[in-house]
Design a protein around this motif. Structure first.
Motif, PDB file in Angstrom:
ATOM      1  N   LEU A  45       0.829  -1.197   0.000  1.00  0.00           N
ATOM      2  CA  LEU A  45       0.000   0.000   0.000  1.00  0.00           C
ATOM      3  C   LEU A  45       0.866   1.250   0.000  1.00  0.00           C
ATOM      4  O   LEU A  45       0.634   2.187  -0.756  1.00  0.00           O
ATOM      5  N   PHE A  46       1.886   1.225   0.835  1.00  0.00           N
ATOM      6  CA  PHE A  46       2.734   2.408   1.005  1.00  0.00           C
ATOM      7  C   PHE A  46       3.533   2.700  -0.262  1.00  0.00           C
ATOM      8  O   PHE A  46       3.663   3.849  -0.685  1.00  0.00           O
ATOM      9  N   ALA A  47       4.054   1.631  -0.892  1.00  0.00           N
ATOM     10  CA  ALA A  47       4.877   1.822  -2.089  1.00  0.00           C
ATOM     11  C   ALA A  47       4.056   2.422  -3.225  1.00  0.00           C
ATOM     12  O   ALA A  47       4.519   3.328  -3.930  1.00  0.00           O
ATOM     13  N   VAL A  48       2.807   1.941  -3.384  1.00  0.00           N
ATOM     14  CA  VAL A  48       1.953   2.467  -4.449  1.00  0.00           C
ATOM     15  C   VAL A  48       1.625   3.932  -4.179  1.00  0.00           C
ATOM     16  O   VAL A  48       1.671   4.779  -5.079  1.00  0.00           O
ATOM     17  N   THR A  49       1.310   4.215  -2.923  1.00  0.00           N
ATOM     18  CA  THR A  49       1.012   5.603  -2.569  1.00  0.00           C
ATOM     19  C   THR A  49       2.184   6.504  -2.920  1.00  0.00           C
ATOM     20  O   THR A  49       2.023   7.561  -3.538  1.00  0.00           O
ATOM     21  N   GLN A  60      -6.878   6.759 -20.968  1.00  0.00           N
ATOM     22  CA  GLN A  60      -7.519   5.715 -20.154  1.00  0.00           C
ATOM     23  C   GLN A  60      -6.664   5.263 -18.962  1.00  0.00           C
ATOM     24  O   GLN A  60      -6.629   4.092 -18.626  1.00  0.00           O
ATOM     25  N   VAL A  61      -5.957   6.205 -18.345  1.00  0.00           N
ATOM     26  CA  VAL A  61      -5.117   5.820 -17.199  1.00  0.00           C
ATOM     27  C   VAL A  61      -5.989   5.311 -16.043  1.00  0.00           C
ATOM     28  O   VAL A  61      -5.620   4.348 -15.364  1.00  0.00           O
ATOM     29  N   LEU A  62      -7.161   5.947 -15.874  1.00  0.00           N
ATOM     30  CA  LEU A  62      -8.024   5.547 -14.758  1.00  0.00           C
ATOM     31  C   LEU A  62      -8.504   4.099 -14.937  1.00  0.00           C
ATOM     32  O   LEU A  62      -8.561   3.342 -13.967  1.00  0.00           O
ATOM     33  N   ASP A  63      -8.814   3.724 -16.168  1.00  0.00           N
ATOM     34  CA  ASP A  63      -9.215   2.332 -16.424  1.00  0.00           C
ATOM     35  C   ASP A  63      -8.069   1.380 -16.117  1.00  0.00           C
ATOM     36  O   ASP A  63      -8.280   0.282 -15.592  1.00  0.00           O
ATOM     37  N   ALA A  64      -6.849   1.805 -16.454  1.00  0.00           N
ATOM     38  CA  ALA A  64      -5.689   0.962 -16.152  1.00  0.00           C
ATOM     39  C   ALA A  64      -5.549   0.773 -14.642  1.00  0.00           C
ATOM     40  O   ALA A  64      -5.264  -0.322 -14.167  1.00  0.00           O
ATOM     41  N   TYR A  65      -5.806   1.851 -13.882  1.00  0.00           N
ATOM     42  CA  TYR A  65      -5.766   1.743 -12.416  1.00  0.00           C
ATOM     43  C   TYR A  65      -6.774   0.713 -11.932  1.00  0.00           C
ATOM     44  O   TYR A  65      -6.508  -0.071 -11.035  1.00  0.00           O
ATOM     45  N   ALA A 108      -3.147  -2.779  -7.897  1.00  0.00           N
ATOM     46  CA  ALA A 108      -2.801  -1.778  -6.880  1.00  0.00           C
ATOM     47  C   ALA A 108      -4.026  -1.465  -6.027  1.00  0.00           C
ATOM     48  O   ALA A 108      -5.117  -1.294  -6.562  1.00  0.00           O
ATOM     49  N   PRO A 109      -3.862  -1.411  -4.693  1.00  0.00           N
ATOM     50  CA  PRO A 109      -5.025  -1.134  -3.833  1.00  0.00           C
ATOM     51  C   PRO A 109      -5.600   0.255  -4.111  1.00  0.00           C
ATOM     52  O   PRO A 109      -4.855   1.218  -4.285  1.00  0.00           O
ATOM     53  N   ALA A 110      -6.941   0.323  -4.177  1.00  0.00           N
ATOM     54  CA  ALA A 110      -7.612   1.577  -4.516  1.00  0.00           C
ATOM     55  C   ALA A 110      -7.304   2.655  -3.489  1.00  0.00           C
ATOM     56  O   ALA A 110      -7.130   3.825  -3.835  1.00  0.00           O
ATOM     57  N   ASN A 111      -7.193   2.263  -2.215  1.00  0.00           N
ATOM     58  CA  ASN A 111      -6.996   3.260  -1.174  1.00  0.00           C
ATOM     59  C   ASN A 111      -5.655   3.954  -1.273  1.00  0.00           C
ATOM     60  O   ASN A 111      -5.519   5.111  -0.888  1.00  0.00           O
ATOM     61  N   SER A 112      -4.634   3.234  -1.769  1.00  0.00           N
ATOM     62  CA  SER A 112      -3.342   3.890  -1.876  1.00  0.00           C
ATOM     63  C   SER A 112      -3.393   4.948  -2.977  1.00  0.00           C
ATOM     64  O   SER A 112      -2.766   5.996  -2.867  1.00  0.00           O
ATOM     65  N   LEU A 113      -4.165   4.661  -4.024  1.00  0.00           N
ATOM     66  CA  LEU A 113      -4.358   5.663  -5.075  1.00  0.00           C
ATOM     67  C   LEU A 113      -5.052   6.889  -4.495  1.00  0.00           C
ATOM     68  O   LEU A 113      -4.644   8.031  -4.725  1.00  0.00           O
ATOM     69  N   PHE A 114      -6.094   6.630  -3.684  1.00  0.00           N
ATOM     70  CA  PHE A 114      -6.829   7.742  -3.086  1.00  0.00           C
ATOM     71  C   PHE A 114      -5.925   8.568  -2.179  1.00  0.00           C
ATOM     72  O   PHE A 114      -5.913   9.800  -2.240  1.00  0.00           O
ATOM     73  N   ILE A 163     -11.832   8.227   7.318  1.00  0.00           N
ATOM     74  CA  ILE A 163     -12.235   6.816   7.414  1.00  0.00           C
ATOM     75  C   ILE A 163     -13.327   6.511   6.389  1.00  0.00           C
ATOM     76  O   ILE A 163     -13.259   5.508   5.664  1.00  0.00           O
ATOM     77  N   ALA A 164     -14.327   7.407   6.289  1.00  0.00           N
ATOM     78  CA  ALA A 164     -15.426   7.173   5.343  1.00  0.00           C
ATOM     79  C   ALA A 164     -14.898   7.091   3.911  1.00  0.00           C
ATOM     80  O   ALA A 164     -15.301   6.209   3.143  1.00  0.00           O
ATOM     81  N   CYS A 165     -13.967   7.986   3.559  1.00  0.00           N
ATOM     82  CA  CYS A 165     -13.409   7.978   2.197  1.00  0.00           C
ATOM     83  C   CYS A 165     -12.686   6.661   1.933  1.00  0.00           C
ATOM     84  O   CYS A 165     -12.852   6.058   0.867  1.00  0.00           O
ATOM     85  N   LEU A 166     -11.887   6.227   2.913  1.00  0.00           N
ATOM     86  CA  LEU A 166     -11.113   5.005   2.692  1.00  0.00           C
ATOM     87  C   LEU A 166     -12.029   3.787   2.582  1.00  0.00           C
ATOM     88  O   LEU A 166     -11.757   2.863   1.819  1.00  0.00           O
TER      89      LEU A 166
END
Lengths: 224, 229
Positions: free
Chosen positions: A3-7, A81-86, A91-97, A211-214
């Protein structure tokens, strides 16, 4: 990848992109500058009055300017289409967020650091209360704006007329945070009341909505 | 279903008429405020109904996120729409009462402000539903509804420290009310609940038919032979 590395990777990419293009920061700075000048002309306050209204002016200017940066957060990822690639990547969605929210936090903090001297100059501000408390207020308040802003930007990217949609979502939900920021700043500047209650409220707002966002970001990212 | 609707409309209108008679004629006149106070029988039931509908919206949204059940999404949409209507009634009748009694239309008091912010939050919810592309709407809207539910207590507490001017709530707030007034209030509330249920039901049926129509059209578009090829 963890998670940390992706972030870290995503954050580094966003900061590098911004460093090279300076799209967000330039438009935010110019926008905030305009707000400062226009407000200064339209109210023409003396030192005593400006102490009372400055908290509101500063935060409204930053809120409007932040929307400029927040709108670009995900729009950038739509090209190629970078978002589709994500979405299909493991990669965990939360690290992107988190990367996006931290990136926006950095942009808005830079904006605040550059704009605050101008505010002090134009409005002849001098804090009568404990000025160091403005730092936690600014940090917590900025996070309150960008964490929800980043989340709502991910929603508004899915709508028609997306640039308009973000403020329509963000402003009503930010009312308690905005109220806390403005009142804390006014309390510190006038030195009449304690800002402690408002700082605690801001911290609560930050914790609840982070917390709600994550918890909800993955469903929003994957919504089809 | 088609035949039941006019009968239900008739019953609800009759009930609302009876409730209006109770509120305007039977209920005792308030000592200091006089007849102005009678708007209370519309203001308070609308508020209760709106809050109830917003709670239903929250529960339906959570259900949708867990189960992904399309009818939960339709219930969330319907309850938000009808809730906004009742909340608008609250926000309109409030100032009408406040002007003669308080001497001002509006004050930034905790109840008034929280209700206004609640109304704004649900308007932005409906805006999101209107502007988002159809396939993604339910998830985005459900997430936003949860944000709204988290925001409301924070709104309330952030405004709470200002002095409150609104009369204390009549139930559980320590305020005292004539039992006859309470009786009329409850009759009106039940009438409003019936009206809300009728509105929700017909709106739900409309939404259901709209979705069926959309599906049929999408299916037809798939089945149609492509003449241009």
């Amino acid at each position: 990848m963890s998670l940390f590395a992706v972030t870290r990777a995503t954050l580094a990419k966003d900061l590098r992109l911004e460093w090279r293009s300076k799209d967000a920061i330039n438009s935010m700075l110019f926008f905030a500058l305009l707000v400062v000048v226009v407000f200064s002309f339209s109210f023409d306050p003396n030192a005593e009055e400006s102490r009372r209204i400055a908290g509101g002016l500063i935060w409204v200017a930053f809120l409007f300017a932040a929307v400029v940066a927040l709108n670009q957060t995900w729009a950038r990822e739509l090209r190629n289409q970078v978002l589709d690639a994500y979405r299909v990547s493991p990669a965990p969605a939360n690290s992107l967020f988190m990367a996006k929210a931290l990136g926006n936090f950095v942009f808005v903090v830079v904006l605040e650091a550059l704009m605050t001297p101008l505010f002090i100059m134009f409005y002849q501000l001098r804090a009568l209360g404990p000025a160091w408390q403005l730092i936690p207020v600014a940090a917590l308040g900025t996070w309150a704006l960008v964490v929800n802003g980043t989340f709502f930007a991910a929603m508004s990217i899915r709508t028609r007329s997306r640039e308009i949609m973000l403020p329509l979502l963000l402003f009503p939900f930010s009312i308690p945070a905005l109220l806390a920021m403005v009142n804390a700043t006014t309390a510190i500047l006038t030195g009449e009341l304690s800002a402690r209650f408002w700082i605690v409220l801001l911290a609560t707002y930050d914790v609840v909505f982070t917390i709600a966002c994550l918890l909800l970001f993955e469903s929003v990212l994957q919504a089809e | 279903m088609k035949r039941a609707f006019p009968i239900l409309v008739f019953l609800v209108v009759a009930f609302l008429g009876y409730a209006a008679y109770q509120a305007l004629v039977i209920a005792p006149t308030e000592q200091t405020m006089g007849n102005v106070q009678r708007i209370f029988y519309y203001h308070v039931p609308s508020a209760w109904t709106a809050f109830l509908l917003f709670s239903i919206n929250f529960i339906a949204s959570v259900t949708y996120l867990i189960r992904r059940n399309p009818s939960a999404d339709a219930i969330a949409l319907v309850s938000a729409e009808v809730g906004v209507v009742f909340c608008t009634v609250v926000l309109v009748t409030g100032p009408l009462w406040a002007r003669p009694v308080w001497g001002i239309w509006w004050t930034w008091d905790v109840r008034l402000t929280s209700t206004l912010v609640l109304w704004l939050i649900y308007l932005s919810y409906l805006m999101l539903r209107r502007f988002s592309t159809s396939g993604q709407t339910p998830v985005l809207a459900a997430a936003l509804a949860i944000f709204g539910a988290l925001d409301v207590p924070l709104v309330y507490f952030s405004i709470w420290i200002f002095r409150t001017q609104h009369p204390q709530p009549v139930i559980g707030g320590g305020g005292s009310i004539d039992p006859r007034m309470m009786h009329v209030l409850l009759i009106n509330w039940f009438a409003f609940l019936w009206l809300a249920a009728l509105l929700c039901w017909s709106r739900y049926r409309l939404e259901y038919m709209r979705r069926e129509l959309e599906e049929t059209q999408a299916l037809e578009a798939l089945l149609e032979p492509r003449s241009s090829l």
